[in-house]
Design a protein around this motif. Structure first.
Motif, PDB file in Angstrom:
ATOM      1  N   THR A  55       0.826  -1.223   0.291  1.00 56.68           N
ATOM      2  CA  THR A  55      -0.050   0.221  -0.048  1.00 56.68           C
ATOM      3  C   THR A  55       0.906   1.345   0.094  1.00 56.68           C
ATOM      4  OG1 THR A  55      -0.335   0.063   2.162  1.00 56.68           O
ATOM      5  CG2 THR A  55      -2.064  -1.112   1.116  1.00 56.68           C
ATOM      6  N   CYS A  91      -2.239  -0.279   6.400  1.00 51.78           N
ATOM      7  CA  CYS A  91      -2.612   0.163   5.102  1.00 51.78           C
ATOM      8  C   CYS A  91      -2.527   1.844   4.924  1.00 51.78           C
ATOM      9  CB  CYS A  91      -3.828  -0.251   4.792  1.00 51.78           C
ATOM     10  SG  CYS A  91      -4.289  -2.191   4.801  1.00 51.78           S
ATOM     11  N   VAL A 100      -8.262  -0.556   1.187  1.00 52.98           N
ATOM     12  CA  VAL A 100      -8.043  -1.923   0.783  1.00 52.98           C
ATOM     13  C   VAL A 100      -9.453  -2.693   0.973  1.00 52.98           C
ATOM     14  CG1 VAL A 100      -7.096  -4.174   1.024  1.00 52.98           C
ATOM     15  CG2 VAL A 100      -5.619  -1.878   1.426  1.00 52.98           C
ATOM     16  N   GLY A 158      -5.135   4.202   5.616  1.00 52.09           N
ATOM     17  CA  GLY A 158      -5.996   3.580   4.689  1.00 52.09           C
ATOM     18  C   GLY A 158      -7.039   2.670   5.885  1.00 52.09           C
TER      19      GLY A 158
END
Length: 473
Positions: free
Chosen positions: A90, A129, A133, A469
């Motif tokens: 990522t 992340c 995702v 993320g």
């Protein structure tokens, strides 16, 4: 009431849904929600925003585009985290303007073939992340009863192989298995993706007039591998996919991943013309690389299906331009250098034994743009192939893939005129094995923003330290 937690982005070139060409504008983002709250049809200056809690970014003539959504990425964690991982993968995505990735159900151990395995993957991903995702589920023999529970748990679709996948824990399916999956997926808001290569009576190279020639080709020569994966493998599989989708009266959406065989284009065009519920993707490497230019021993170019000839590449481009191919993804499928046979001398590297997979995740946008700009492709087309159509495919079209009020503030801010060389020091994915090393390409990513959070800033040290993320389940 005035919002004192704004991020404001001002540019002369913003890709908006209702504009053919990039247009001047100012985007206001509520950093509390990560959503776009206003879009002004003019470029503002910092003097228009003077509250100390408001962050103003004047990006000049940089393109502001929806963040890329890469719906075909192998992050390999847990189980093969030495190949890749949520953190390194990522981070590479963020550095390349990719703000959402959808993780494939293999090559992790365990694969995402039931809810318990999905939960293991979610646990492995938490807090690691740098971009958002999502997850795909897998279809393997005997797991048809796991599909609906996986949908309810949040997977975005399902992947199966019609030929051996290369890993024991994710076996390929036959026609009966596909029918079982179709039965269970009917009426569900999901879709079934096919690695569309399949053995048939017309595909054994050792039973053709090429046998003697094939056996004389040294294993470090790319042509030997290319001949072993003929276009007929893809034609066999795609014919079956179309026939089954038709038999089930379009009650299940079917999708062909990483199309490489141009011979299949007429078949796909006819199916779409007939109203078959079929979508198709191809990859950066099939559009930007060609078999004739792969040197002996350069196993970093090996993938399945293979990179084919220049004439084939041109036909894929035409199919992308005319809408036969719906979007473009990386199929980022990394591995360690030893699996690519990098421990051997270059002249001894065996294409037939090396792992098949190309690492692209961080460089997809500039790689495609470098090729596309010479073909007169617009930024709007680029954004459609890399963001809008992928968001539709994975059910995120109500929040991602376009720059609209109420949508997630996911952006890539980039300079399409600036050129750079792909060098090791730039690469963020774990194993720095890629066919793009040393290439000079156009399109420098200057900033990546995920839901209003700057996750990559080239002018300020690159990647930020906080993994912003979210998991899209």
């Amino acid at each position: 009431m005035e919002n004192n937690n704004l991020l404001i982005i001002s540019s002369t070139r913003i890709i908006l849904p209702d504009s053919i060409e990039p247009t001047p504008g100012t985007i206001e983002i509520d950093k509390n929600t990560g959503k776009i709250i206003k879009i002004h049809p003019y470029k503002s200056s910092i003097n228009d925003y003077n509250d100390q809690n408001q962050q103003f970014l004047d990006v000049g003539e940089n393109i502001v585009m929806p963040g890329l959504i890469d719906a075909h990425v192998h992050l390999n964690e847990p189980g093969r985290t030495h190949w890749e991982g949520f953190e390194t993968g990522t981070k590479a995505a963020a550095a390349g303007g990719v703000t959402t990735v959808i993780d494939m159900p293999l090559n992790s151990i365990p694969p995402t073939t039931n809810v318990n395995n999905l939960q293991e993957k979610i646990n492995a991903a938490k807090g690691k992340c740098w971009v958002d995702v999502g997850f795909f589920g897998g279809v393997i023999p005997g797991n048809q009863d796991d599909l609906v529970p996986l949908i309810k748990a949040g997977v975005k679709g399902f992947k199966c192989f019609l030929i051996e996948s290369g890993v024991d824990e994710f076996p390929c399916v036959n026609e009966k298995d596909v029918r079982n999956a179709f039965e269970n997926l009917q009426g569900q808001d999901s879709f079934l993706m096919f690695h569309a290569e399949m053995e048939g009576n017309n595909t054994n190279i050792l039973e053709t007039e090429l046998k003697e020639y094939y056996e004389q080709i040294p294993p470090n020569n790319y042509e030997k591998f290319l001949l072993s994966r003929p276009q007929s493998l893809e034609l066999n599989a795609i014919s079956l996919i179309i026939n089954l989708t038709k038999q089930y009266k379009n009650r299940v959406r079917s999708h062909i991943v990483h199309l490489s065989a141009s011979d299949a284009i007429p078949l796909i065009q006819q199916a779409k013309s007939d109203g078959i519920n079929l979508t198709v993707e191809t990859c950066f490497h099939y559009l930007c690389l060609s078999a004739e230019k792969i040197p002996n021993g350069k196993t970093e170019f090996k993938c399945c299906p293979p990179i084919r000839e220049e004439s084939n590449r041109e036909k894929l481009w035409q199919a992308l331009l005319d809408g036969t191919i719906d979007y473009v993804v990386s199929d980022h499928s990394p591995c360690t250098a030893d699996l690519k046979k990098f421990n051997d001398r270059e002249e001894e590297r065996d294409f037939m034994k090396a792992w098949g997979g190309v690492s692209t995740l961080q460089f997809g946008l500039p790689i495609l743009w470098t090729e596309a700009k010479s073909r007169g492709v617009s930024f709007k087309q680029l954004s459609t192939w890399l963001s809008k159509n992928t968001s539709k495919q994975v059910g995120l079209h109500d929040r991602k893939g376009e720059i609209k009020v109420g949508f997630d503030a996911d952006f890539v801010i980039w300079d399409p005129e600036e050129k750079f060389e792909v060098i090791n020091d730039l690469i963020h994915f774990k194993n720095k094995v890629t066919p793009y090393l040393g290439k000079h390409i156009f399109g420098v990513v200057n900033k990546s923003i995920v839901r209003g959070n700057i996750v990559y800033d080239k002018s300020n040290g690159g990647l930020i330290e906080i993994p912003y993320g979210e998991l899209l389940v």
